[in-house]
Write an enzyme that holds these catalytic residues in place. Structure first.
Site, PDB file in Angstrom:
ATOM      1  N   GLU A 182       0.816  -1.208   0.000  1.00 29.18           N
ATOM      2  CA  GLU A 182       0.000   0.000   0.000  1.00 29.18           C
ATOM      3  C   GLU A 182       0.857   1.270   0.000  1.00 29.18           C
ATOM      4  O   GLU A 182       0.542   2.230  -0.683  1.00 29.18           O
ATOM      5  CB  GLU A 182      -0.889   0.013   1.261  1.00 29.18           C
ATOM      6  CG  GLU A 182      -2.165  -0.775   1.119  1.00 29.18           C
ATOM      7  CD  GLU A 182      -3.154  -0.103   0.176  1.00 29.18           C
ATOM      8  OE1 GLU A 182      -3.811   0.852   0.626  1.00 29.18           O
ATOM      9  OE2 GLU A 182      -3.250  -0.525  -0.990  1.00 29.18           O
ATOM     10  N   ASP A 183       1.891   1.254   0.802  1.00 28.06           N
ATOM     11  CA  ASP A 183       2.581   2.509   1.107  1.00 28.06           C
ATOM     12  C   ASP A 183       3.946   2.682   0.458  1.00 28.06           C
ATOM     13  O   ASP A 183       4.551   3.745   0.582  1.00 28.06           O
ATOM     14  CB  ASP A 183       2.760   2.642   2.635  1.00 28.06           C
ATOM     15  CG  ASP A 183       1.422   2.697   3.359  1.00 28.06           C
ATOM     16  OD1 ASP A 183       0.402   2.910   2.678  1.00 28.06           O
ATOM     17  OD2 ASP A 183       1.397   2.513   4.586  1.00 28.06           O
TER      18      ASP A 183
END
Ligand code: MN
Length: 732
Positions: free
Chosen positions: A104-105
């Site tokens: 996600e990051d």
């Protein structure tokens, strides 16, 4: 290099890394040493080495990222892994937890994770990322969301990781503003705590509940906490005394047990106050003790000894070991008159019962710490469910609970979002078309396409959990029969079928009305509106219950318009004469009786007679016209299926029918008389005679004669053939 050596090296570099990071935030290294302490206590070195490798990888990926609190991002996955480590989860789960925010990051892909740590870890990370995305939507219905969440998770470990993730986030809410804090707390209370509870993870769900309450209603939380603390002080002498006496007595009897004072969690007190509408003062103090034994039989032995020590209150004894609670909870519950005459609540359970009571589905990994492919997590969850079932004497409603729990864990359904954020539940395999019908049959009937996650897709596109579905409609769109090939829900299928059959009916109705109108006016019926009394009588005679049904039947060709018209006129006349219609006219069939001569025209191109194959066609101004089905004009008529009917002759056809015969004879005197005689001898009339050709030796004549049927005609023709002057004879 061996795994053990690697583990040591990785651990060292991690310590160095965290030490370096820790210059900004000094508790970093503690965090890691705590984790390594837990992991090394129950996992083998190779597994621990893999986790350290993942931790280095994750720290590198998140390098430079900070949480809102200001600490380095890597602290979060390490803390989540710590929660899971305390549950003794398997190493794959812990690795996935360490990496859960990487995709996600950071720029790292699932493929890269699969290559470095195995596809099973990648699947878990993907699952966690997907359910995390759900959080950013606003949801009205918590129950649907919980189901969607469970359905999306696929692997039960995804849920467990997500719950641990949520727990750490709840611990670190302080750095967020009030609005976000409350929103997350509410979501935790409505969604995550119930899921944890459902999975039997009582410890985790209670922590989530308490933290939610703390952040939602800090004043209420601290008031209850203060009261709990105060009452604990007040109860201390009773509880301490009881604990000591029980411990001693059980030890004397050779039982190894753990005895401790038990506290109610704060949210439970809050819930009780809400449900029973109690003020804080009205909440009763309870002296509560828990006893953990080594084995199951020890529980009963301990109970007997305690009941000798303190007088029990028989009405409050409960044996949840013999009859477990529906979520699998097992314990003996008793209330005794304890020290200073104070009541003391006592729970007695074995270690394994305790583990299941506190950790639920996660308790299963305690025994199977290293699970690989052969022990699919779903199977472990199944086993956990089964472990309830095999506990003998389950209470009667437990089957129901388990069925539902099973349905939640292994759903046959997909959950998708409507454009407004509501959640729709559909069977697995459902398509965008099913979704359209689930919104409203009007939407289904007019849909032309769909957007799934903002991408245009055809209506037969299958839905996946968490899809955001929007339906495109057009006023002119209508269901088509092919839709039945890819609609799976009964609602959609029923609606499509309903529409299609109605559509057919509508077309038949239009045609039937037209045909009947034409037939009536052909019969000289001049009324613009058919009186409803006539309609009612006609329907009664035909044993039909609706005028539209009759028109539809006509349109379908099930009934002849001309016969219905005839019947209606008869009804109307009978009505005027006020006497019933003779019975033989009630039958409206597709057969030709021969008595309808005025209503039916026999085509002059082919002159059908009884015994011939025939069709009927209605032509405006001519009523029903009957042709032989092999007539050359029928080819044109039959191109429009709605335009003709198959007919048959009644067994009892009456009357004479015209037929044409071509006769070629010797041109000699008296021939015409001979032929006329033969025809007359057979009781047939000659309607007309045309001499077509008269040559020197032969003559060609065209007779139109009347016969009753084919047999009659055949008799006539056979005798004409036998006449020597007849050269050639054909039916025209
Ligand atoms: Mn996270």
């Amino acid at each position: 290099m061996s795994k053990i050596a690697l583990a040591k090296r990785w651990k060292k570099s991690l310590s160095e890394l965290l030490e370096a990071l820790g210059k900004a935030a000094p508790d970093h290294e503690d965090l890691f040493s705590e984790l390594s302490g837990v992991l090394e206590s129950y996992l083998d070195e190779a597994a621990v080495a893999d986790i350290y490798k993942a931790t280095l990888y994750s720290a590198d990926a998140h390098k430079g990222q900070k949480r809102i609190s200001g600490e380095d991002y890597i602290c979060h996955p390490i803390a989540v892994a710590q929660v899971l480590g305390e549950m003794c989860m398997d190493s794959r789960t812990i690795i996935a937890a360490i990496l859960h925010d990487v995709v996600e990051d950071t720029g790292i892909t699932l493929n890269q994770i699969g290559e470095s740590f195995g596809d099973d870890v990648a699947v878990l990370v993907d699952g966690v990322s997907k359910v995390s995305q759900l959080e950013f939507r606003e949801h009205a219905e918590a129950e649907s969301f919980r189901k969607m969440f469970m359905a999306m998770a696929q692997d039960i470990r995804v849920i467990i990781i997500k719950l641990a993730d949520r727990l750490h986030n709840m611990h670190t809410l302080d750095s967020l503003d009030d609005v976000r804090k409350r929103r997350i707390a509410r979501q935790t209370l409505e969604i995550y705590a119930p899921i944890a509870n459902r999975l039997g993870m009582r410890e985790l769900s209670q922590k989530l509940e308490d933290l939610s309450l703390l952040n939602l209603y800090p004043k209420r939380y601290s008031a209850i906490a203060k009261k709990v603390k105060a009452s604990k002080r007040g109860r201390k002498p009773v509880v301490n005394e009881a604990c000591k006496n029980i411990q001693d007595k059980l030890a004397q009897n050779g039982l190894k047990v753990e005895v401790y004072g038990r506290e109610k969690n704060i949210f439970n007190i809050y819930r009780k106050m809400q449900q029973k509408k109690l003020s804080l003062k009205e909440v009763k103090d309870i002296n509560a003790i828990r006893i953990i034994t080594e084995k199951r039989p020890d529980c009963y032995q301990a109970l007997g000894i305690i009941h000798q020590l303190y007088k029990p209150r028989p009405e409050s004894f409960k044996d949840y070991i013999a009859i477990p609670k529906i979520n699998g909870y097992q314990s003996l519950h008793t209330v005794v008159v304890g020290p200073f005459g104070q009541p003391v609540e006592i729970q007695i359970r074995s270690q394994s019962m305790h583990r299941i009571a506190e950790k639920g589905v996660a308790s299963h990994w305690f025994y199977k710490t290293e699970t690989t492919g052969e022990h699919a997590p779903q199977q472990l969850a199944q086993q956990w469910l089964k472990s309830f079932l095999v506990s003998q004497h389950m209470s009667s409603d437990s089957g129901y609970y388990l069925e539902h729990l099973k349905a939640d864990l292994f759903p046959d359904e997909v959950y998708v979002f409507t454009p407004k954020g509501a959640i729709k539940r559909l069977p697995r395999g459902a398509t965008a078309l099913d979704f359209a019908y689930s919104v409203h049959s009007g939407v289904g009937d007019h849909c032309i396409g769909a957007l799934i996650n903002q991408t245009a897709v055809p209506l037969h596109e299958k839905l996946s959990n968490g899809d955001y579905v929007e339906i495109k409609t057009s006023r002119n769109a209508r269901p088509i029969p092919q839709w039945l090939d890819y609609a799976v829900t009964s609602k959609a299928r029923a609606s499509i079928r309903h529409y299609l059959s109605q559509q057919k009916d509508r077309e038949s109705l239009r045609l039937g009305r037209k045909l009947l109108r034409g037939a009536l006016s052909d019969q000289g019926y001049r009324k613009v509106r058919i009186p409803s009394a006539d309609k009612v009588n006609l329907l009664k005679h035909l044993e039909l219950d609706g005028w539209e049904r009759l028109l539809i039947d006509i349109g379908f060709g099930k009934r002849l318009p001309i016969l219905v018209a005839k019947q209606l006129i008869a009804e109307s006349e009978a009505q005027q004469r006020n006497r019933p219609v003779p019975n033989d006219q009630k039958q409206s069939t597709l057969t030709i009786e021969g008595t309808e001569r005025l209503l039916i025209t026999y085509a002059s191109c082919c002159h059908p007679i009884p015994g011939d194959n025939i069709i009927g066609t209605t032509t405006r101004g001519r009523g029903l016209v009957v042709h032989q089905s092999n007539c050359k004009n029928c080819k044109v008529i039959m191109r429009q299926p709605d335009n003709y009917f198959h007919l048959s002759w009644s067994e009892t056809t009456k009357g004479n029918f015209q037929v044409v015969i071509d006769v070629e004879t010797q041109n000699e005197p008296g021939v015409l008389a001979t032929i006329s005689n033969i025809i007359a001898e057979h009781n047939s009339n000659i309607n007309s005679l045309t001499v077509e050709q008269e040559l020197r030796h032969t003559a060609k004549m065209l007779f139109i004669i009347e016969v009753t049927d084919r047999k009659h005609l055949a008799d006539v023709m056979r005798q004409l053939h036998a006449e020597p002057s007849v050269i050639k004879l054909t039916r025209g």
